[in-house]
Design a protein around this motif. Structure first.
Motif, PDB file in Angstrom:
ATOM      1  N   THR A  44       0.797  -1.224   0.000  1.00  0.00           N
ATOM      2  CA  THR A  44       0.000   0.000   0.000  1.00  0.00           C
ATOM      3  C   THR A  44       0.828   1.272   0.000  1.00  0.00           C
ATOM      4  O   THR A  44       0.343   2.321  -0.429  1.00  0.00           O
ATOM      5  CB  THR A  44      -0.923   0.033   1.229  1.00  0.00           C
ATOM      6  OG1 THR A  44      -0.111  -0.025   2.427  1.00  0.00           O
ATOM      7  CG2 THR A  44      -1.893  -1.136   1.226  1.00  0.00           C
ATOM      8  N   ASP A  45       2.074   1.232   0.493  1.00  0.00           N
ATOM      9  CA  ASP A  45       2.874   2.437   0.669  1.00  0.00           C
ATOM     10  C   ASP A  45       4.328   2.161   0.315  1.00  0.00           C
ATOM     11  O   ASP A  45       4.828   1.051   0.535  1.00  0.00           O
ATOM     12  CB  ASP A  45       2.799   2.929   2.122  1.00  0.00           C
ATOM     13  CG  ASP A  45       1.402   3.362   2.516  1.00  0.00           C
ATOM     14  OD1 ASP A  45       1.137   4.575   2.459  1.00  0.00           O
ATOM     15  OD2 ASP A  45       0.585   2.492   2.878  1.00  0.00           O
ATOM     16  N   VAL A  46       5.010   3.207  -0.208  1.00  0.00           N
ATOM     17  CA  VAL A  46       6.421   3.054  -0.562  1.00  0.00           C
ATOM     18  C   VAL A  46       7.156   4.354  -0.285  1.00  0.00           C
ATOM     19  O   VAL A  46       6.600   5.446  -0.403  1.00  0.00           O
ATOM     20  CB  VAL A  46       6.575   2.644  -2.049  1.00  0.00           C
ATOM     21  CG1 VAL A  46       6.098   3.756  -2.979  1.00  0.00           C
ATOM     22  CG2 VAL A  46       8.007   2.252  -2.366  1.00  0.00           C
ATOM     23  N   THR A  47       8.422   4.233   0.111  1.00  0.00           N
ATOM     24  CA  THR A  47       9.320   5.370   0.258  1.00  0.00           C
ATOM     25  C   THR A  47      10.708   4.876  -0.110  1.00  0.00           C
ATOM     26  O   THR A  47      10.991   3.676  -0.030  1.00  0.00           O
ATOM     27  CB  THR A  47       9.283   5.930   1.692  1.00  0.00           C
ATOM     28  OG1 THR A  47      10.009   7.150   1.752  1.00  0.00           O
ATOM     29  CG2 THR A  47       9.863   4.947   2.705  1.00  0.00           C
ATOM     30  N   ALA A  48      11.583   5.788  -0.557  1.00  0.00           N
ATOM     31  CA  ALA A  48      12.889   5.365  -1.043  1.00  0.00           C
ATOM     32  C   ALA A  48      13.972   6.310  -0.567  1.00  0.00           C
ATOM     33  O   ALA A  48      13.799   7.532  -0.560  1.00  0.00           O
ATOM     34  CB  ALA A  48      12.896   5.290  -2.572  1.00  0.00           C
ATOM     35  N   LEU A  49      15.106   5.733  -0.193  1.00  0.00           N
ATOM     36  CA  LEU A  49      16.302   6.477   0.179  1.00  0.00           C
ATOM     37  C   LEU A  49      17.389   6.350  -0.880  1.00  0.00           C
ATOM     38  O   LEU A  49      18.345   7.119  -0.886  1.00  0.00           O
ATOM     39  CB  LEU A  49      16.832   5.981   1.524  1.00  0.00           C
ATOM     40  CG  LEU A  49      15.924   6.261   2.718  1.00  0.00           C
ATOM     41  CD1 LEU A  49      16.308   5.389   3.909  1.00  0.00           C
ATOM     42  CD2 LEU A  49      15.994   7.724   3.102  1.00  0.00           C
ATOM     43  N   GLY A  50      17.248   5.371  -1.780  1.00  0.00           N
ATOM     44  CA  GLY A  50      18.210   5.136  -2.842  1.00  0.00           C
ATOM     45  C   GLY A  50      17.861   3.863  -3.573  1.00  0.00           C
ATOM     46  O   GLY A  50      16.934   3.136  -3.174  1.00  0.00           O
TER      47      GLY A  50
END
Length: 347
Positions: A44-50
């Motif tokens: 349902t959710d995503v975030t990215a640092l690299g």
């Protein structure tokens, strides 16, 4: 009195903001999805640092039971467990924080410092967990947030803002709560010191707010633009109920740009300054859109996602930029037939 905005005089600036080097539109492709989840699962959710540091959250083991009520509508009770996974560049790693049993994920966010925050609904109250680069810890919400069942998080440096049911900032282990004349739904960091927020006020008035370093105040924006659609490291995107164009702002300069063919999947201002939108991902022919400084370029989604949020039709969809990749993106969702789904335009 509102100060005069520079509108429409910065087309070259907008082109530079929203159109990093793309020799051609990068095709989106399916990527490996997390495996080993229980049946009735999805993301349902995503975030990215690299590119080796992509975080996704979702659910597994979703199920419902009905209790008959004589002469009435049956009561339905549904539950699922939350899951968190990290993509390391070649596979997904289990990064579940403690306490995910019978919990619904509400939001997932990260900051360039490497901090990751997860919010959820658990036991009819708010759940918060913090990844500090080496491990998870549960964080007790401040009293005004304890009953917020749809808490949104906005990590900023080594701090985090919580909104949508309360308004508070955590830093160095201490919460500070804030009172405003309007209700803050979501907070969008442009930088560690420039924050924007989408809110509402009675009677049913949309509010765009900005953090001035000490308090939240209504932002001075072009007239008629009342919706904060997205904000990121190099831009703020606004819409209005009667507007045929969007308004893209940076450094106090606002420029009108065309709307994309569709925006049912939302908007995103990526880390490199590129501006993205997406169709509703459960419709035939769904596409991603990237603004090239003049028009919206489109690329087909490689798969459709189920976006239902009801108890019987759990689903989800989210997309974000991947820092350090010159404009690459990643999206996650719930496959039409169930199960986790991941897509990217990273070569």
């Amino acid at each position: 009195m509102k100060r005069a905005w520079m509108i429409g005089a910065a087309a070259a600036l907008v082109a530079g903001l929203a159109a990093p080097a793309h020799a051609a539109e990068r095709p989106w492709r399916l990527m490996d999805a997390p495996f080993g989840l229980w049946p009735q699962s999805g993301l349902t959710d995503v975030t990215a640092l690299g590119p080796q540091d992509v975080w996704a959250a979702g659910f597994e083991g979703h199920g419902c039971v009905e209790v008959p009520i004589t002469g009435g509508v049956p009561l339905r009770f549904c539950s699922s467990n939350a899951i968190v996974r990290k993509w390391n560049g070649s596979s997904w790693e289990n990064r579940n924080p403690p306490g995910l049993w019978n919990m619904k994920v509400r939001d997932l966010g990260s900051s360039p410092s490497g901090d990751v925050w997860l919010s959820g609904e658990k036991d009819n109250g708010a759940y918060l967990a913090h990844w500090d680069g080496s491990g998870w810890s549960r964080v007790t919400p401040p009293e005004p947030c304890e009953s917020a069942t749809n808490l949104q998080v906005a990590p900023v440096g080594d701090a985090v803002w919580a909104s949508n049911g309360c308004l508070a900032r955590w830093q160095n282990g201490t919460w500070t709560t804030y009172d405003t004349d309007f209700y803050v739904h979501t907070i969008h960091p442009v930088s560690d010191t420039e924050l924007w927020a989408r809110g509402t006020d009675l009677p049913f008035r949309d509010v765009i707010a900005r953090w001035d370093g000490g308090t939240w105040v209504e932002a001075d924006v072009p007239e008629g633009y009342t919706y904060l659609l997205a904000a990121g490291p190099q831009g703020v995107l606004l819409g209005g109920p009667t507007k045929t164009e969007l308004m893209l702002g940076t450094g106090g300069t606002w420029t009108a740009i065309p709307k994309p063919p569709s925006s049912g999947g939302g908007y995103h201002v990526a880390e490199d300054g590129s501006l993205w939108s997406a169709d509703d991902p459960d419709g035939p022919g769904a596409r991603f859109y990237r603004f090239d400084g003049q028009t919206w370029q489109s690329t087909p989604m490689p798969a459709l996602a189920r976006t239902g949020i009801g108890d019987l039709d759990r689903g989800g969809f989210d997309f974000t930029g991947i820092p350090g990749t010159n404009g690459a993106m990643v999206a996650v969702g719930t496959a039409e037939g169930g199960g986790p789904l991941a897509m990217t335009n990273l070569p």
